[in-house]
Motif scaffolding. Structure first.
Motif, PDB file in Angstrom:
ATOM      1  N   SER A 325       0.853  -1.181   0.000  1.00 21.27           N
ATOM      2  CA  SER A 325       0.000   0.000   0.000  1.00 21.27           C
ATOM      3  C   SER A 325       0.893   1.237   0.000  1.00 21.27           C
ATOM      4  CB  SER A 325      -0.906   0.015   1.236  1.00 21.27           C
ATOM      5  OG  SER A 325      -1.797  -1.074   1.216  1.00 21.27           O
ATOM      6  N   VAL A 326       0.409   2.327  -0.584  1.00 26.94           N
ATOM      7  CA  VAL A 326       1.193   3.552  -0.716  1.00 26.94           C
ATOM      8  C   VAL A 326       0.393   4.721  -0.160  1.00 26.94           C
ATOM      9  CG1 VAL A 326       2.217   5.164  -2.366  1.00 26.94           C
ATOM     10  CG2 VAL A 326       2.440   2.695  -2.744  1.00 26.94           C
ATOM     11  N   LYS A 327       1.031   5.560   0.642  1.00 30.62           N
ATOM     12  CA  LYS A 327       0.341   6.711   1.212  1.00 30.62           C
ATOM     13  C   LYS A 327      -0.035   7.704   0.121  1.00 30.62           C
ATOM     14  CE  LYS A 327       2.353   6.598   5.871  1.00 30.62           C
ATOM     15  NZ  LYS A 327       3.166   7.344   6.862  1.00 30.62           N
ATOM     16  N   SER A 328      -1.241   8.272   0.233  1.00 26.04           N
ATOM     17  CA  SER A 328      -1.685   9.245  -0.758  1.00 26.04           C
ATOM     18  C   SER A 328      -2.811  10.089  -0.185  1.00 26.04           C
ATOM     19  CB  SER A 328      -2.164   8.539  -2.029  1.00 26.04           C
ATOM     20  OG  SER A 328      -2.625   9.469  -2.982  1.00 26.04           O
ATOM     21  N   ASN A 329      -2.834  11.358  -0.562  1.00 32.03           N
ATOM     22  CA  ASN A 329      -3.940  12.239  -0.200  1.00 32.03           C
ATOM     23  C   ASN A 329      -4.922  12.262  -1.371  1.00 32.03           C
ATOM     24  OD1 ASN A 329      -2.809  13.079   2.334  1.00 32.03           O
ATOM     25  ND2 ASN A 329      -1.409  14.393   1.183  1.00 32.03           N
ATOM     26  N   VAL A 330      -5.944  11.444  -1.271  1.00 28.78           N
ATOM     27  CA  VAL A 330      -6.869  11.269  -2.381  1.00 28.78           C
ATOM     28  C   VAL A 330      -7.939  12.346  -2.370  1.00 28.78           C
ATOM     29  CG1 VAL A 330      -8.704   9.785  -3.263  1.00 28.78           C
ATOM     30  CG2 VAL A 330      -6.494   8.804  -2.681  1.00 28.78           C
ATOM     31  N   GLU A 331      -8.115  12.990  -3.519  1.00 30.13           N
ATOM     32  CA  GLU A 331      -9.240  13.881  -3.756  1.00 30.13           C
ATOM     33  C   GLU A 331      -9.986  13.374  -4.980  1.00 30.13           C
ATOM     34  OE1 GLU A 331      -8.436  18.073  -3.677  1.00 30.13           O
ATOM     35  OE2 GLU A 331      -6.589  17.767  -2.543  1.00 30.13           O
TER      36      GLU A 331
END
Length: 537
Positions: A325-331
């Motif tokens: 899994s990869v960290k991401s700020n999803v919009e």
């Protein structure tokens, strides 16, 4: 009945769904919409990835509320029939149901598209209300207002695939703005709307400038939990369908665990775990596991960002293809909204289209169906460089493992470590696990590869379940600053093989040999050592 107004199409579409052998009753959505219809002037938009049942729900809503036909033959046996207001609303409303994809697919330009929609709707209205005086050159909005002024009867609007026009090559930015304004004029600030229900893939918030269609309350899979249970299949629903499948099929070839491995892995904002419904239904209907995901269109657009390594995204894609899994700020971005220039925007678009799942601030590839698509991209795109080379070495890696060629295995692992542009710092077991997953990428062509699987008295690093009868199974354990012998000892001591046999219990005699594979990495000397032992069945 007209083409859009109280159309028989809604009834036909939903009845065919209800009559199918793998139908799931999700009519309780109607119990949540009835109060909105009663209060009036309500507008909701539900966006989900493709193949998550949006069109089925749109047809259901239309078939239930529309006065264009008698649909009690469908709904009397479904859950909604228990609602106290069932009879009050069944076939008691004027419903305008528009599937925008139809007009978009037969048009060569935007003007033809919008003319098709508005002209047919006007014809429906004029035919259904011959006693209303319409302006000869009036707009469809003016026609609706005149009908409401005379009849005092509001409309329910059901818009399916509102965003399909955004994917057409002929659609310009000006066309998109024009279409948004059309939707606003049709539904906003008008007394004739009791409910407007809209579905699509793309989030409306990113396509409407200012307050153009802010009267719609939007519900996305990653953002809002409400309505989540009506789109996608839950574990309990798949259990029900699988029991039905076992009764229907004389020679069932699909296992219950297979469905989970292939099509599960999506999570809603409320923590509900979901399967891709279309893929589950097709797998059971065809009695065959396969990738039923259509990869044209949006996937092709997004793959250009991956291959071009925009904002260094290819490293993260490789990690996800390796099971991380990869960290991401999803919009709520999507490829047709704008030029994607950051990794967060790219990953957001991939979540919107259903290529990735988003949970707890991280994105990941949800299941085997999608993992296979990413693996294809990695293995065919030479522009991915080191990652492409490593993935294509995976065919040699799985072959070396099956033949006991530990020398070749160690050389491939050394290459993964010694490249000039390493994927990871490679100093702990988690990073070693990611690399090992990548160098076994080709194994997914003929194996179900699972990580951190509960087995025996602990969690085994990898189990390779063969798809073909009689092929070897593989249990693989990794050790940093320890020996491959110790890795194999752990496999034996913790009885990991029990999980292997249990998983394949439904396919007695399916597995040939079981290979116990130990991989050790010495951080100080930067050496890899591999060992293989064989358990005969």
């Amino acid at each position: 009945m007209g083409y859009y107004l109280n159309s028989n199409k809604m009834f036909s579409l939903y009845k065919s769904e209800v009559d199918s052998p793998y139908f799931v009753d999700k009519t309780m959505l109607l119990t949540e919409l009835i109060p909105l219809v009663e209060s009036g002037n309500k507008h909701i938009c539900i966006t989900r990835p493709r193949r998550f049942g949006k069109s089925v729900m749109a047809a259901m809503i239309g078939a239930f509320f529309s006065r264009g036909g008698e649909s009690s033959c469908i709904f009397d046996s479904l859950k909604i029939s228990l609602n106290e207001k069932y009879r009050d609303h069944l076939n008691h409303h004027d419903v305008i149901y528009i599937d925008f994809s139809e007009a978009a697919n037969i048009s060569d330009n935007y003007q033809d598209f919008i003319d098709f929609v508005t002209e047919i709707l006007r014809e429906d209205l004029h035919e259904a209300y011959p006693d209303v005086s319409f302006w000869k050159h009036g707009a469809v909005v003016q026609d609706l207002r005149r009908i409401y002024e005379k009849k005092k009867t509001p409309f329910i609007f059901v818009f399916d695939e509102w965003d399909c026009i955004f994917h057409k090559k002929y659609t310009t930015s000006k066309n998109k703005e024009s279409f948004i304004n059309f939707l606003a004029a049709l539904t906003k600030g008008t007394g004739y709307v009791s409910l407007s229900y809209m579905t699509g893939v793309l989030p409306i918030a990113k396509y409407s400038s200012g307050s153009t269609i802010n009267h719609f309350v939007e519900y996305t899979m990653a953002g809002q939990p409400k309505y989540s249970e009506y789109f996608g299949f839950s574990d309990a629903e798949v259990d029900m369908l699988y029991a039905r499948y076992l009764k229907n099929e004389k020679k069932p070839a699909v296992g219950r665990e297979d469905l989970k491995f292939w099509y599960d892995g999506y999570y809603t904002a409320g923590g509900i775990r979901l399967y891709n419904p279309r893929s589950v239904v097709l797998a059971l209907s065809n009695n065959c596991l396969a990738s039923y995901w259509t990869t044209t269109g949006p996937y092709s657009e997004i793959s250009t960002y991956i291959v071009g390594d925009i904002d260094g995204v290819k490293k993260d894609i490789a990690l996800m293809a390796a099971g991380e899994s990869v960290k991401s700020n999803v919009e709520e971005f999507a490829a047709t909204a704008m030029q994607l220039s950051t990794r967060d925007e790219i990953f957001s678009a991939m979540v919107v289209y259903g290529f990735l799942n988003y949970e707890d601030g991280k994105v990941r590839i949800p299941n085997k169906e999608l993992m296979d698509e990413f693996a294809k991209t990695i293995r065919k795109e030479k522009k991915l460089g080191y990652i492409y080379n490593l993935a294509n070495a995976s065919e040699r890696m799985i072959q070396a493992t099956l033949t006991g060629d530990t020398v070749t295995m160690e050389k491939i692992l050394e290459y993964a470590h010694n490249t000039e542009t390493p994927l990871l710092d490679y100093n702990n077991e988690t990073e070693l696990t990611a690399i090992v997953n990548l160098v076994y990428l080709a194994a997914r062509d003929s194996y179900y590869v699972e990580r951190e699987e509960k087995a025996g008295k602990g969690y085994v690093d990898f189990i390779f379940y063969p798809e073909r009868r009689g092929d070897d199974g593989i249990i693989l354990e990794l050790k940093v600053d320890d020996t491959p012998e110790e890795a194999i000892r752990q496999i034996k001591d913790r009885n990991y093989v029990l999980r292997f046999r249990g998983k394949m219990g439904e396919r007695k005699g399916h597995i040939g040999r079981i290979l116990l594979v130990g991989i050790g990495y010495d951080k100080k000397n930067k050496d890899h050592h591999c060992k293989i032992e064989i358990l005969e069945q």
